[in-house]
Design an enzyme around this catalytic site. Structure first.
Site, PDB file in Angstrom:
ATOM      1  CD  GLU A  29      -3.123  -0.373   0.102  1.00 28.69           C
ATOM      2  OE1 GLU A  29      -3.138  -0.057  -1.099  1.00 28.69           O
ATOM      3  OE2 GLU A  29      -3.760  -1.328   0.574  1.00 28.69           O
ATOM      4  N   GLY A  40     -16.299   5.529  -2.285  1.00 29.88           N
ATOM      5  CA  GLY A  40     -15.585   5.941  -1.072  1.00 29.88           C
ATOM      6  C   GLY A  40     -15.151   4.791  -0.194  1.00 29.88           C
ATOM      7  N   GLY A  91     -12.601   2.720  -0.900  1.00 37.09           N
ATOM      8  CA  GLY A  91     -11.212   2.321  -1.155  1.00 37.09           C
ATOM      9  C   GLY A  91     -11.127   1.158  -2.123  1.00 37.09           C
ATOM     10  CB  SER A 101     -10.207   1.484  -7.380  1.00 39.80           C
ATOM     11  OG  SER A 101      -9.104   1.487  -6.558  1.00 39.80           O
ATOM     12  CB  SER A 102     -15.953   3.563  -7.439  1.00 37.96           C
ATOM     13  OG  SER A 102     -15.646   4.695  -6.667  1.00 37.96           O
ATOM     14  CB  SER A 103     -12.499   7.301  -9.338  1.00 33.92           C
ATOM     15  OG  SER A 103     -11.364   6.983  -8.600  1.00 33.92           O
ATOM     16  CG  ASP A 129      -6.368   2.422  -7.360  1.00 41.11           C
ATOM     17  OD1 ASP A 129      -5.704   1.592  -6.727  1.00 41.11           O
ATOM     18  OD2 ASP A 129      -6.767   3.492  -6.883  1.00 41.11           O
ATOM     19  CE1 TYR A 168      -2.928   7.775  -2.570  1.00 38.90           C
ATOM     20  CE2 TYR A 168      -2.166   9.541  -4.001  1.00 38.90           C
ATOM     21  CZ  TYR A 168      -2.276   8.200  -3.725  1.00 38.90           C
ATOM     22  OH  TYR A 168      -1.722   7.269  -4.576  1.00 38.90           O
TER      23      TYR A 168
HETATM   24  C1  GLA Z   1      -5.135   4.862  -3.920  1.00 37.44           C
HETATM   25  C2  GLA Z   1      -4.346   5.252  -5.165  1.00 37.44           C
HETATM   26  C3  GLA Z   1      -3.351   4.157  -5.554  1.00 37.44           C
HETATM   27  C4  GLA Z   1      -2.497   3.739  -4.364  1.00 37.44           C
HETATM   28  C5  GLA Z   1      -3.369   3.460  -3.143  1.00 37.44           C
HETATM   29  C6  GLA Z   1      -2.541   3.193  -1.903  1.00 37.44           C
HETATM   30  O1  GLA Z   1      -5.960   3.782  -4.185  1.00 37.44           O
HETATM   31  O2  GLA Z   1      -5.210   5.500  -6.245  1.00 37.44           O
HETATM   32  O3  GLA Z   1      -2.551   4.583  -6.614  1.00 37.44           O
HETATM   33  O4  GLA Z   1      -1.505   4.681  -4.090  1.00 37.44           O
HETATM   34  O5  GLA Z   1      -4.238   4.545  -2.870  1.00 37.44           O
HETATM   35  O6  GLA Z   1      -1.817   2.022  -2.051  1.00 37.44           O
END
Ligand code: GLA
Length: 399
Positions: free
Chosen positions: A49, A136, A138, A140-142, A187, A237
């Site tokens: 991560e 939201g 985590g 990765s819907s976007s 993602d 972030y």
């Molecule tokens: C988000 C970002 C990824 C990655 C993760 C953390 O999902 O889009 O690129 O950095 O956080 O691992």
């Protein structure tokens, strides 16, 4: 285990096809009966991560939850899009230099502009889209949204000539330039390259990747969505990323992947404590991904889980991207004898990912929701992980 995975895949595909039929109905009532349907998934990440933008390793897999879009070229230079889940309709002109301000349209606009910069002559189109990747969380819907449209536009207007990695980078560039999140590649990579039943290890420095079949006999992966989000428009972030870049620069390396423990210790006096701890987490995470790869070769899932807990400790105390709700979920997992648990994705809320031995599964899933609710007054959501395929064309409607 294998049979169980196939069965749940099947169940999931039923729920998708129901929402697909809703999308098709909405599309035909707005735009008619000719269109093509594309889908791209969200992702999980076993370990690794905040390593992607540091040139390190990640270990993601695509999930069965996805964003699906029905589209058709409309012969104009405008895009009309309806986000069915959000009930938001919007339009923009492809050549508008500023583009729309609404967040959901920024993603589409960014993908369109980036595709054009890669030489794909994108024309106007109509689209209806929606899906079941929780927002939201985590997951990765976007990225799923970007990859869905990038794949579709590459086929519709580019004859499929851009490869999957380029499409992933188009999604990433959309986040950087049009949304303002300086994310890594994990993602979008996972959404574009996912394969049913396999996780992937990506070396973010070289771009090389490898598929790892994921059939952990006697264990299951379970996401617990805290249903809270504390992030403030991406800035925490981006600040993490800036810390890493400062340390890499002082160490004279391109990314922290190339910074050794010894170098970091030598620099310690010249770093502020926060930057030092951010870098310490990243170096530790590189070691943990490699430890997990080794443990997987020996089917040692207890060791995989141990490394996940260590990652959480690092994300909680050194990288500081956790929160009370998530820490509670991880502590509860430990209390219930779950083998591994940690916050997943960018952080500041969202999901934990849990590696749960079959004999601990019921206790964990039966006690957790009520304990969480009585502590925070919020319902959490349990999401069994099914590893699904990457971005693809699903079907063509009647012409
Ligand atoms: C988000 C970002 C990824 C990655 C993760 C953390 O999902 O889009 O690129 O950095 O956080 O691992």
């Amino acid at each position: 285990m294998r049979q169980a995975a196939i069965k749940s895949n099947y169940q999931h595909s039923i729920s998708i096809s129901m929402s697909l039929s809703q999308l098709l109905n909405i599309f035909s009532s707005r735009y008619g009966d000719d269109g093509v349907v594309y889908s791209a998934p969200g992702r999980i990440n076993l370990i690794g991560e905040h390593t992607d933008y540091n040139g390190g390793f990640v270990f993601p897999g695509a999930v069965a939850q996805s964003i699906t879009a029905v589209l058709r070229p409309n012969g104009t230079t405008s895009v009309n899009a309806y986000a069915a889940d959000l009930d938001l309709q919007g339009s923009f002109a492809i050549d508008d230099p500023d583009g729309p301000q609404q967040t959901h349209l920024r993603y589409l606009y960014g993908v369109v502009r980036e595709m054009k910069d890669h030489g794909v002559a994108v024309q106007g189109f109509d689209a209806v889209y929606g899906g079941d990747v929780p927002l939201g969380a985590g997951m990765s819907s976007s990225a799923a949204l970007e990859c869905c449209f990038a794949t579709a536009l590459n086929d519709l207007f580019g004859n499929g000539r851009l490869d999957r990695m380029t499409l992933a980078r188009i999604g990433q560039a959309t986040e950087h330039k049009y949304v303002g999140v300086k994310c890594g590649i994990m993602d979008q990579f996972a959404s574009m390259h996912g394969r049913e039943g396999s996780l992937m290890r990506l070396d973010c420095r070289s771009g090389e990747y490898e598929y790892f079949p994921w059939h952990p006999d006697g264990y299951r992966l379970l996401l617990v969505n805290s249903c809270v989000r504390h992030e403030l428009v991406g800035s925490p972030y981006n600040e993490r990323r800036q810390s890493c870049e400062r340390v890499a620069q002082l160490a004279g390396v391109e990314t922290l992947r190339d910074c050794s423990w010894q170098q970091l210790e030598q620099l310690r006096d010249r770093l502020d404590d926060t930057d030092y701890r951010r870098a310490r987490y990243v170096l530790g995470e590189t070691d943990r991904v490699l430890a997990v790869c080794q443990a997987l070769q020996q089917d040692d899932y207890e060791e995989v889980g141990r490394q996940m807990y260590l990652t959480h400790e690092g994300l909680r105390h050194d990288y500081e991207v956790s929160c009370d709700e998530i820490d509670f979920l991880v502590d509860e997992a430990r209390r219930c004898g779950v083998s591994g648990s940690r916050i997943m994705g960018g952080g500041f809320g969202g999901c934990t990912i849990n590696l749960v031995r079959d004999d601990r599964y019921d206790t964990f899933t039966e006690t957790l929701p009520s304990r969480y609710k009585s502590r925070f007054g919020v319902d959490c959501q349990l999401i069994p992980v099914v590893i699904g395929p990457g971005a693809r064309r699903i079907m063509d409607l009647e012409q």
